[in-house]
Scaffold this motif. Structure first.
Motif, PDB file in Angstrom:
ATOM      1  N   LYS A  73       0.854  -1.191   0.000  1.00 16.37           N
ATOM      2  CA  LYS A  73       0.000   0.000   0.000  1.00 16.37           C
ATOM      3  C   LYS A  73       0.890   1.242   0.000  1.00 16.37           C
ATOM      4  N   PRO A  74       0.379   2.349  -0.525  1.00 17.91           N
ATOM      5  CA  PRO A  74       1.180   3.578  -0.509  1.00 17.91           C
ATOM      6  C   PRO A  74       1.631   3.921   0.910  1.00 17.91           C
ATOM      7  N   GLY A  75       2.895   4.288   1.030  1.00 18.24           N
ATOM      8  CA  GLY A  75       3.437   4.693   2.327  1.00 18.24           C
ATOM      9  C   GLY A  75       3.988   3.554   3.163  1.00 18.24           C
ATOM     10  N   GLU A  76       3.765   2.316   2.713  1.00 21.64           N
ATOM     11  CA  GLU A  76       4.301   1.179   3.470  1.00 21.64           C
ATOM     12  C   GLU A  76       5.796   0.992   3.177  1.00 21.64           C
ATOM     13  N   THR A  77       6.476   0.428   4.147  1.00 21.26           N
ATOM     14  CA  THR A  77       7.867   0.027   3.930  1.00 21.26           C
ATOM     15  C   THR A  77       7.880  -1.429   3.498  1.00 21.26           C
ATOM     16  N   VAL A  78       8.468  -1.667   2.333  1.00 23.52           N
ATOM     17  CA  VAL A  78       8.582  -3.024   1.792  1.00 23.52           C
ATOM     18  C   VAL A  78      10.041  -3.447   1.895  1.00 23.52           C
ATOM     19  N   ARG A  79      10.242  -4.633   2.445  1.00 18.71           N
ATOM     20  CA  ARG A  79      11.613  -5.151   2.606  1.00 18.71           C
ATOM     21  C   ARG A  79      11.817  -6.333   1.670  1.00 18.71           C
ATOM     22  N   PHE A  80      12.867  -6.258   0.878  1.00 19.41           N
ATOM     23  CA  PHE A  80      13.240  -7.361  -0.014  1.00 19.41           C
ATOM     24  C   PHE A  80      14.491  -8.045   0.532  1.00 19.41           C
TER      25      PHE A  80
END
Ligand SMILES: [Cu+2]
Length: 385
Positions: A290-297
């Protein structure tokens, strides 16, 4: 008058011309010497290359110098037939129907001891839409093997059961352990159990270490283990694991399942490169946030040989734990090389809805299938699944 004066720009008989002629003569002399030296060097290099090729053929057990025999023995003779990008006509429908590998990071099991069991199976999987390949699958579900997720300080108890036809083993890069004991070959039908304590946080590769390792990794024997630091990382809203790898095919895999072309693997000439074992799967089935979320790869480059230059189009890494060094991160970086056999962790926080490709920015990899999409929000004109 020597011919190399003919192009002189100076008027005939001028003093400048005389000075220039002398200078040009010296320059030409040195150029002549340089050309002669280069010619000698070139002859030596060609001879050395010929000798090396002959040595390689001899090492491969071949005294026959024909191209066919050399390729069969692995002393690579280019060009090798490429099946890159060859898919059946209904590839798009097949890609839609393909169940993508779940990239979500699984939770850490409770307790001090984490038991991991894998039963190896020889099986046919698809590495691209309609492209079948004979793998050696760590857990009987294709490549990569399951993601192992533990916390720093937990003990991993690994049991490998070999349901395949030849010996295999499992090598955890997250372990500090005697490899000749823990990573030993397990015969078909046998099981082997060993333990190690996950003392070093990061994201690591695991793989079969049985010789020839090139063949065992190329046949799909790899996966990722994530070791969370004892002191938690900054919060992430979504966590995805991507294992990058490449495939070398004996045929197009469409009518009949392909196997490993060892000559191509040695020449590093893949037919397909993938995230989580299947070309473009997250283009058809994007990862989401979602917009504004932190995504970790969490990214591991399994190879067997090629690196992955990880990049997310349309944003910049807010944090990059380069080389899986969890003691520090870089900020505001665009592309980070993940070496074959290595891993790295990346955070992105994307505010604007849209489709953000993640790629290996060595773009031959994108052409061969190492690309996916992160779908942020529900941008207009995109599917909603
Ligand atoms: Cu193996």
């Amino acid at each position: 008058m020597a011919s190399y004066h003919a192009a002189s720009p100076y008027p005939s008989g001028s003093t400048e011309r005389q000075g220039s002629s002398a200078l040009l003569g010296i320059v030409a002399l040195f150029l002549g010497i340089a050309v002669a030296i280069l010619a000698i060097v070139a002859v030596v290099l060609v001879k050395t290359a010929d000798d090396a090729r002959d040595d390689a053929k001899l090492a491969a057990g071949s005294t026959d110098h024909s191209a066919h025999s050399a390729a069969a023995n692995g002393a690579v003779s280019l060009p090798l037939q490429s099946f890159a990008g060859a898919v059946p006509e209904n590839a798009e429908a097949l890609a839609e129907a393909h169940a993508s590998y779940d990239a979500s990071l699984p939770p850490v099991p409770a307790g001090d001891l984490v038991k991991v069991q894998m039963t190896l199976k020889d099986m046919v999987v698809e590495v691209a839409p309609g492209v079948k390949y004979n793998t050696w699958a760590f857990d009987g579900h294709g490549a990569p093997g399951p993601v192992v997720h533990v916390r720093e300080g937990q003990t991993v108890e690994m049991t490998l059961t070999n349901g395949g036809a030849i010996p295999h083993s499992i090598d955890f890069h997250a372990a500090r352990i005697a490899p000749d004991v823990a990573f030993r070959d397990v015969a078909p039908g046998d099981s082997f159990t060993f333990r190690f304590t996950a003392g070093d946080p990061g994201v690591y590769m695991y793989h079969c270490g049985t010789k020839p390792v090139l063949a065992h990794i190329a046949n799909g024997m790899y996966g990722a283990i994530v070791v969370d630091p004892a002191t938690p990382l900054p919060k992430a809203d979504r966590e995805y694991v991507l294992v990058a790898s490449e495939w070398y095919l004996t045929g197009d895999g469409i009518e009949q399942a392909a196997s490993l072309d060892l000559a191509k693997a040695r020449a590093m000439q893949p037919d397909w490169t993938t995230f989580n074992g299947y070309a473009n799967q997250y283009v058809t089935h994007p990862l989401t946030s979602k917009p504004g979320e932190t995504v970790r790869f969490y990214v591991v480059a399994a190879g067997p040989t090629l690196d992955t230059d990880f990049h997310v189009v349309g944003t910049i890494f807010d944090r990059a734990w380069v080389n899986g060094d969890m003691t520090q991160f870089q900020q505001g970086v665009q592309t980070v090389g993940v070496p074959a056999g290595g891993g790295a962790v990346f955070d992105v926080k994307i505010d604007e809805p849209g489709m953000y490709p993640f790629v290996s920015h060595a773009f031959a990899h994108v052409d061969l299938g190492q690309v996916g999409l992160l779908k942020v929000g529900n941008p207009k004109g995109t599917q909603t699944h």
